[in-house]
Design a protein around this motif. Structure first.
Motif, PDB file in Angstrom:
ATOM      1  N   ARG A 155     -23.590  20.051   0.929  1.00  0.00           N
ATOM      2  CA  ARG A 155     -22.529  20.148  -0.081  1.00  0.00           C
ATOM      3  C   ARG A 155     -21.413  20.992   0.523  1.00  0.00           C
ATOM      4  O   ARG A 155     -21.640  22.137   0.939  1.00  0.00           O
ATOM      5  CB  ARG A 155     -23.049  20.803  -1.351  1.00  0.00           C
ATOM      6  CG  ARG A 155     -22.005  20.900  -2.458  1.00  0.00           C
ATOM      7  CD  ARG A 155     -22.615  21.350  -3.768  1.00  0.00           C
ATOM      8  NE  ARG A 155     -22.982  22.750  -3.755  1.00  0.00           N
ATOM      9  CZ  ARG A 155     -22.320  23.706  -4.419  1.00  0.00           C
ATOM     10  NH1 ARG A 155     -21.273  23.402  -5.161  1.00  0.00           N
ATOM     11  NH2 ARG A 155     -22.722  24.948  -4.363  1.00  0.00           N
ATOM     12  N   SER A 156     -20.227  20.430   0.595  1.00  0.00           N
ATOM     13  CA  SER A 156     -19.081  21.144   1.155  1.00  0.00           C
ATOM     14  C   SER A 156     -18.560  22.171   0.162  1.00  0.00           C
ATOM     15  O   SER A 156     -18.302  21.849  -0.992  1.00  0.00           O
ATOM     16  CB  SER A 156     -17.943  20.164   1.474  1.00  0.00           C
ATOM     17  OG  SER A 156     -18.314  19.283   2.495  1.00  0.00           O
ATOM     18  N   LEU A 157     -18.390  23.400   0.638  1.00  0.00           N
ATOM     19  CA  LEU A 157     -17.795  24.447  -0.179  1.00  0.00           C
ATOM     20  C   LEU A 157     -16.355  24.703   0.256  1.00  0.00           C
ATOM     21  O   LEU A 157     -15.486  24.936  -0.569  1.00  0.00           O
ATOM     22  CB  LEU A 157     -18.610  25.730  -0.090  1.00  0.00           C
ATOM     23  CG  LEU A 157     -20.080  25.600  -0.504  1.00  0.00           C
ATOM     24  CD1 LEU A 157     -20.798  26.929  -0.325  1.00  0.00           C
ATOM     25  CD2 LEU A 157     -20.201  25.109  -1.926  1.00  0.00           C
ATOM     26  N   ALA A 158     -16.118  24.668   1.566  1.00  0.00           N
ATOM     27  CA  ALA A 158     -14.763  24.843   2.107  1.00  0.00           C
ATOM     28  C   ALA A 158     -14.755  24.317   3.532  1.00  0.00           C
ATOM     29  O   ALA A 158     -15.779  24.360   4.232  1.00  0.00           O
ATOM     30  CB  ALA A 158     -14.360  26.321   2.089  1.00  0.00           C
ATOM     31  N   VAL A 177     -18.973  34.697  -0.788  1.00  0.00           N
ATOM     32  CA  VAL A 177     -18.738  33.322  -0.325  1.00  0.00           C
ATOM     33  C   VAL A 177     -17.267  32.945  -0.435  1.00  0.00           C
ATOM     34  O   VAL A 177     -16.716  32.285   0.453  1.00  0.00           O
ATOM     35  CB  VAL A 177     -19.627  32.327  -1.104  1.00  0.00           C
ATOM     36  CG1 VAL A 177     -19.349  30.900  -0.662  1.00  0.00           C
ATOM     37  CG2 VAL A 177     -21.090  32.672  -0.909  1.00  0.00           C
ATOM     38  N   ARG A 178     -16.601  33.383  -1.483  1.00  0.00           N
ATOM     39  CA  ARG A 178     -15.174  33.060  -1.638  1.00  0.00           C
ATOM     40  C   ARG A 178     -14.333  33.716  -0.544  1.00  0.00           C
ATOM     41  O   ARG A 178     -13.354  33.132  -0.092  1.00  0.00           O
ATOM     42  CB  ARG A 178     -14.676  33.468  -3.014  1.00  0.00           C
ATOM     43  CG  ARG A 178     -15.201  32.553  -4.092  1.00  0.00           C
ATOM     44  CD  ARG A 178     -14.625  32.910  -5.433  1.00  0.00           C
ATOM     45  NE  ARG A 178     -15.246  32.104  -6.455  1.00  0.00           N
ATOM     46  CZ  ARG A 178     -14.663  31.782  -7.579  1.00  0.00           C
ATOM     47  NH1 ARG A 178     -13.460  32.222  -7.859  1.00  0.00           N
ATOM     48  NH2 ARG A 178     -15.286  31.033  -8.461  1.00  0.00           N
ATOM     49  N   TRP A 182      -7.447  20.793   4.734  1.00  0.00           N
ATOM     50  CA  TRP A 182      -8.386  21.809   4.266  1.00  0.00           C
ATOM     51  C   TRP A 182      -8.742  21.531   2.815  1.00  0.00           C
ATOM     52  O   TRP A 182      -8.046  20.805   2.116  1.00  0.00           O
ATOM     53  CB  TRP A 182      -7.811  23.220   4.415  1.00  0.00           C
ATOM     54  CG  TRP A 182      -6.644  23.509   3.483  1.00  0.00           C
ATOM     55  CD1 TRP A 182      -5.337  23.225   3.733  1.00  0.00           C
ATOM     56  CD2 TRP A 182      -6.703  24.066   2.177  1.00  0.00           C
ATOM     57  NE1 TRP A 182      -4.572  23.593   2.648  1.00  0.00           N
ATOM     58  CE2 TRP A 182      -5.384  24.122   1.688  1.00  0.00           C
ATOM     59  CE3 TRP A 182      -7.739  24.537   1.368  1.00  0.00           C
ATOM     60  CZ2 TRP A 182      -5.083  24.624   0.423  1.00  0.00           C
ATOM     61  CZ3 TRP A 182      -7.434  25.041   0.109  1.00  0.00           C
ATOM     62  CH2 TRP A 182      -6.103  25.084  -0.338  1.00  0.00           C
ATOM     63  N   ASP A 183      -9.833  22.158   2.397  1.00  0.00           N
ATOM     64  CA  ASP A 183     -10.227  22.065   1.000  1.00  0.00           C
ATOM     65  C   ASP A 183     -11.234  23.178   0.711  1.00  0.00           C
ATOM     66  O   ASP A 183     -11.873  23.690   1.628  1.00  0.00           O
ATOM     67  CB  ASP A 183     -10.862  20.714   0.685  1.00  0.00           C
ATOM     68  CG  ASP A 183     -10.911  20.399  -0.809  1.00  0.00           C
ATOM     69  OD1 ASP A 183     -10.272  21.129  -1.599  1.00  0.00           O
ATOM     70  OD2 ASP A 183     -11.596  19.432  -1.182  1.00  0.00           O
ATOM     71  N   ALA A 184     -11.332  23.548  -0.543  1.00  0.00           N
ATOM     72  CA  ALA A 184     -12.325  24.516  -1.008  1.00  0.00           C
ATOM     73  C   ALA A 184     -12.618  24.193  -2.464  1.00  0.00           C
ATOM     74  O   ALA A 184     -11.708  23.823  -3.209  1.00  0.00           O
ATOM     75  CB  ALA A 184     -11.811  25.944  -0.870  1.00  0.00           C
TER      76      ALA A 184
END
Length: 151
Positions: free
Chosen positions: A57-60, A120-121, A146-148
């Motif tokens: 699962r992608s978080l960022a 994590v953030r 990019w993404d988060a």
């Protein structure tokens, strides 16, 4: 002093499902393939496919000109399988698009398991700020790759 070979650096790598990992992979000879918008999107598409397959699962993440950083929660697989799939599939997609053959990525990848107490953030912010620190853009919102999950 006798230094270990790259293949020896990851001996004993442990993959824990549900654990958060920061992953990095670099293009062969640090070639800046991902300055091309289409090539970057082909890589990002492969990252999304492994997410749909529940491998991670992608978080960022951020795709830089010659590498990517990816914060994931490991799913129903191990790190080697996750990275092998993304790297091999993106190589096939990009080579097909460019009508070329050959390797795209350096062998191996870097991984770091996040400690339970890490914010994590903050790690995600560090990842997505890479283009700013590299001088590619003045503001992260001006960088297209990019993404988060928090934004």
């Amino acid at each position: 002093m006798d230094w270990p070979h790259g293949k020896d650096l990851r001996r004993g790598r442990y993959s824990e499902p549900g654990r958060l990992y920061l992953l990095t992979s670099i293009t062969l000879d640090r070639a800046p393939h991902f300055t091309d918008l289409r090539l970057a999107r082909l890589l990002i598409n492969q990252m999304r496919i492994v997410e749909a397959e529940r491998i991670a699962r992608s978080l960022a993440w951020v795709v830089m000109p010659d590498h990517f950083h990816w914060l994931v929660e490991l799913g129903d697989s191990d790190l080697k399988t996750l990275m092998s799939r993304v790297k091999s599939r993106s190589t096939r997609s990009i080579n097909g698009y460019q009508h070329r053959s050959g390797r795209l990525w350096q062998h191996g990848f870097h991984d770091r398991a996040l400690r339970r107490e890490e914010n994590v953030r903050e790690v995600a912010r560090y990842i997505v700020m890479n283009p700013v620190r590299a001088g590619l853009v003045a503001r992260v919102r001006d960088y297209p790759h990019w993404d988060a999950i928090w934004l």
